[in-house]
Design an enzyme around this catalytic site. Sequence first.
Site, PDB file in Angstrom:
ATOM      1  N   LYS A 150       0.874  -1.184   0.000  1.00  0.00           N
ATOM      2  CA  LYS A 150       0.000   0.000   0.000  1.00  0.00           C
ATOM      3  C   LYS A 150       0.899   1.218   0.000  1.00  0.00           C
ATOM      4  CE  LYS A 150      -1.954   3.061   1.791  1.00  0.00           C
ATOM      5  NZ  LYS A 150      -1.784   4.450   1.270  1.00  0.00           N
ATOM      6  N   GLU A 176       9.619   1.831  10.727  1.00  0.00           N
ATOM      7  CA  GLU A 176      10.693   2.793  10.498  1.00  0.00           C
ATOM      8  C   GLU A 176      10.026   4.160  10.458  1.00  0.00           C
ATOM      9  OE1 GLU A 176      12.703   5.287   8.934  1.00  0.00           O
ATOM     10  OE2 GLU A 176      13.215   4.125   7.139  1.00  0.00           O
ATOM     11  N   CYS A 205      13.637  10.535   6.308  1.00  0.00           N
ATOM     12  CA  CYS A 205      13.477  10.277   7.744  1.00  0.00           C
ATOM     13  C   CYS A 205      14.819  10.399   8.453  1.00  0.00           C
ATOM     14  CB  CYS A 205      12.864   8.916   7.959  1.00  0.00           C
ATOM     15  SG  CYS A 205      13.742   7.658   7.066  1.00  0.00           S
ATOM     16  N   GLU A 261      10.075  16.526  13.806  1.00  0.00           N
ATOM     17  CA  GLU A 261      10.481  16.248  12.428  1.00  0.00           C
ATOM     18  C   GLU A 261       9.747  17.191  11.465  1.00  0.00           C
ATOM     19  OE1 GLU A 261       9.052  12.498  10.505  1.00  0.00           O
ATOM     20  OE2 GLU A 261      11.160  12.249   9.956  1.00  0.00           O
TER      21      GLU A 261
HETATM   22  N1  LIG Z   1       9.839   9.158   8.557  1.00  0.00           N
HETATM   23  C1  LIG Z   1       9.349   8.942   7.376  1.00  0.00           C
HETATM   24  O1  LIG Z   1       9.839   8.159   6.580  1.00  0.00           O
HETATM   25  C2  LIG Z   1       8.146   9.707   6.975  1.00  0.00           C
HETATM   26  C3  LIG Z   1       7.632  10.683   7.789  1.00  0.00           C
HETATM   27  N2  LIG Z   1       6.544  11.360   7.402  1.00  0.00           N
HETATM   28  C4  LIG Z   1       6.056  12.417   8.284  1.00  0.00           C
HETATM   29  O2  LIG Z   1       4.671  12.307   8.408  1.00  0.00           O
HETATM   30  C5  LIG Z   1       4.040  13.513   8.056  1.00  0.00           C
HETATM   31  C6  LIG Z   1       2.719  13.224   7.416  1.00  0.00           C
HETATM   32  O3  LIG Z   1       2.908  12.599   6.160  1.00  0.00           O
HETATM   33  P1  LIG Z   1       1.975  11.409   5.693  1.00  0.00           P
HETATM   34  O4  LIG Z   1       2.185  11.160   4.261  1.00  0.00           O
HETATM   35  O5  LIG Z   1       0.577  11.704   6.133  1.00  0.00           O
HETATM   36  O6  LIG Z   1       2.603  10.196   6.525  1.00  0.00           O
HETATM   37  P2  LIG Z   1       1.978   8.849   7.021  1.00  0.00           P
HETATM   38  O7  LIG Z   1       2.927   8.228   7.955  1.00  0.00           O
HETATM   39  O8  LIG Z   1       0.594   9.052   7.518  1.00  0.00           O
HETATM   40  O9  LIG Z   1       1.898   7.993   5.667  1.00  0.00           O
HETATM   41  C7  LIG Z   1       2.723   6.902   5.353  1.00  0.00           C
HETATM   42  C8  LIG Z   1       1.871   5.763   4.818  1.00  0.00           C
HETATM   43  O10 LIG Z   1       0.955   5.341   5.816  1.00  0.00           O
HETATM   44  C9  LIG Z   1      -0.364   5.292   5.287  1.00  0.00           C
HETATM   45  N3  LIG Z   1      -1.308   5.538   6.378  1.00  0.00           N
HETATM   46  C10 LIG Z   1      -1.752   6.725   6.871  1.00  0.00           C
HETATM   47  N4  LIG Z   1      -2.610   6.533   7.877  1.00  0.00           N
HETATM   48  C11 LIG Z   1      -2.718   5.185   8.045  1.00  0.00           C
HETATM   49  C12 LIG Z   1      -3.433   4.360   8.957  1.00  0.00           C
HETATM   50  N5  LIG Z   1      -4.219   4.890   9.892  1.00  0.00           N
HETATM   51  N6  LIG Z   1      -3.291   3.026   8.874  1.00  0.00           N
HETATM   52  C13 LIG Z   1      -2.479   2.476   7.935  1.00  0.00           C
HETATM   53  N7  LIG Z   1      -1.789   3.214   7.042  1.00  0.00           N
HETATM   54  C14 LIG Z   1      -1.891   4.548   7.098  1.00  0.00           C
HETATM   55  C15 LIG Z   1      -0.333   6.364   4.211  1.00  0.00           C
HETATM   56  O11 LIG Z   1      -1.391   6.204   3.313  1.00  0.00           O
HETATM   57  C16 LIG Z   1       1.030   6.134   3.607  1.00  0.00           C
HETATM   58  O12 LIG Z   1       0.982   5.040   2.729  1.00  0.00           O
HETATM   59  C17 LIG Z   1       5.036  14.214   7.164  1.00  0.00           C
HETATM   60  O13 LIG Z   1       4.886  15.576   7.220  1.00  0.00           O
HETATM   61  C18 LIG Z   1       6.331  13.775   7.731  1.00  0.00           C
HETATM   62  O14 LIG Z   1       6.720  14.609   8.778  1.00  0.00           O
HETATM   63  C19 LIG Z   1       5.916  11.084   6.240  1.00  0.00           C
HETATM   64  C20 LIG Z   1       6.369  10.118   5.389  1.00  0.00           C
HETATM   65  C21 LIG Z   1       7.566   9.380   5.674  1.00  0.00           C
HETATM   66  N1  LIG Z   2      18.372   6.905   1.398  1.00  0.00           N
HETATM   67  C1  LIG Z   2      17.142   6.348   1.629  1.00  0.00           C
HETATM   68  C2  LIG Z   2      16.477   6.903   2.877  1.00  0.00           C
HETATM   69  C3  LIG Z   2      15.089   6.489   2.916  1.00  0.00           C
HETATM   70  C4  LIG Z   2      14.271   6.889   4.101  1.00  0.00           C
HETATM   71  O1  LIG Z   2      13.812   8.031   4.197  1.00  0.00           O
HETATM   72  O2  LIG Z   2      14.007   5.999   4.917  1.00  0.00           O
END
Ligand SMILES: NC(=O)C1=CN([C@@H]2O[C@H](COP(=O)(O)OP(=O)(O)OC[C@H]3O[C@@H](n4cnc5c(N)ncnc54)[C@H](O)[C@@H]3O)[C@@H](O)[C@H]2O)C=CC1
Ligand SMILES: NCCCC(=O)O
Length: 504
Positions: free
Chosen positions: A186, A261, A295, A394
């Site tokens: 997903k 993660e 991240c 973050e």
């Molecule tokens: N540390 C990381 O790798 C990431 C951090 N973020 C942070 O999160 C903030 C919000 O971004 P989003 O895209 O909304 O992140 P998110 O963590 O909500 O989304 C990541 C994935 O989780 C899914 N998701 C969302 N709610 C869910 C639920 N209740 N159950 C299962 N899956 C669910 C989303 O559809 C997407 O595929 C960003 O501003 C950023 O700060 C976002 C993406 C990656």
């Molecule tokens: N260089 C890949 C880092 C990916 C991540 O945000 O987890």
Amino acid sequence: MAAITVPRRQLFIGGQWTEPVRRKTLPIVNPATEDIIGYIPAATSEDVELAVEAARKALTRNKGKDWAKASGAVRARYLRAIAAKVTERKSELANLEAIDCGKPLDEAAWDMDDVAGCFEYYADLAEGLDAKQKAPLSLPLDTFKGYVLKEPIGVVGLITPWNYPLLMAVWKVAPSLAAGCTAILKPSELASVTCLELADICREVGLPPGVLNVLTGLGTEAGAPLASHPNVDKIVFTGSTATGSSIMTSAARLVKPVSLELGGKSPIIVFDDVEIDKAVEWTMFGCFWTNGQICSATSRLLVHERIADEFLDKLVKWTKNIKISDPFEEGCRLGPVVSKGQYERVLKFISNARNEGATVLCGGTRPEHLKKGYYVEPGIISNVTTSMEIWREEVFGPLLCVKTFSTEDEAIHLANDSQYGLAGAVLSNDLEKCDRVSKALEAGIVWVNCSQPCFTQAPWGGTKRSGFGRELGEWGLENYLSVKQVTQYISDEPWGWYKPPSKL
Ligand SMILES: NC(=O)C1=CN([C@@H]2O[C@H](COP(=O)(O)OP(=O)(O)OC[C@H]3O[C@@H](n4cnc5c(N)ncnc54)[C@H](O)[C@@H]3O)[C@@H](O)[C@H]2O)C=CC1
Ligand SMILES: NCCCC(=O)O
Ligand code: NA
């Protein structure tokens, strides 16, 4: 730039393109232009049911002999075929990735090499798995012998973010398939296009139906039912800490394992013996690469007070020189952030930092030459206290905050002053000092004299609220394997614990 056509796809379930039961769609937005450039299908719980059924069927088809119980070498052939197709379609995939998530085209092309490399790497590990089966156990009683079997965990749900739309998916898809699991991916609704193309590649190489299913859609409508589904054996997630916590809560009700993660607020410590220009560039790369949306971004700079003025002066000059443009322009080094929501979120961080008394040394605003698109000039923020939001939370955008330090202990204390523990970087010419700091940092990843380079062979994951479990390397494969001990009694003698009934 030649026009890029985004293919119209459906959900990929059981090896077939499948229209969502409720026929819902979501727009695909190009963050550089704010234009809608296509639509993705939006799955709901009904589609999750179908995908879980298809994945379960693929796991058990022909008593598992076609996939889960096939030799690793059989699965490796599919992984290598997928890698070859990714390489063949590299430039098309890179274009789609850049137009969907806004990362500079050069970065997207690099990611596609990593995607192919990741499939190749786990193909090797799948082959290696066969030789590792039945590893003997050394037991303290010679009346027993034992060995270990490594078996696929089963049907796995893979929920991924938008910053590396295809690579984050492949970090999960490649090892899960190598292990013999079947999967439901997903991707993020903000950037799903290349994951649907991965489905197309799986179809092209003849991956057995149901081994990989791709459900695009919203987190609440498609991700949540996947996380709470009783027939999904494990969830592996990369994304925000809040969503990770909610996934873990629903998985906990079913005692379903999760690997998470999550977010980060990683430090980069710059000592006073560095070559300044070199350290400045790594500091920028650490926070502004991927448009600041990683991240592991080292978004808290700790610089030794003795070099702070010169360092910051150069850092600001170099940062102002970053080429911000449409991701497809030659030499682009910073594109737009992924969405309107993320753009507003980043700007709010800047205004909150100002209101809390921090100083914005540069950036943090829309670039003058770009009137449309979700562009933010990379920002550097000083006069930060450890209670400020910009220090603690973050951002996931190109904002770096700065503090100075005078001693190694102080630097370590400030570096570890975070609820997160994903990564950290230390820059110094004194390698013993780097060693000490590497050990002292509360993080799953430490970079010495660099920040961000990431190799498929090395474990990736965090501590504290950055989550747990490790992706990549051999650890990434273990994520999808269940360990079974087989213990055999080999003595000719009876066990002799109970008295035999007396003979009459
Ligand atoms: N540390 C990381 O790798 C990431 C951090 N973020 C942070 O999160 C903030 C919000 O971004 P989003 O895209 O909304 O992140 P998110 O963590 O909500 O989304 C990541 C994935 O989780 C899914 N998701 C969302 N709610 C869910 C639920 N209740 N159950 C299962 N899956 C669910 C989303 O559809 C997407 O595929 C960003 O501003 C950023 O700060 C976002 C993406 C990656
Ligand atoms: N260089 C890949 C880092 C990916 C991540 O945000 O987890
Ligand atoms: Na998009």
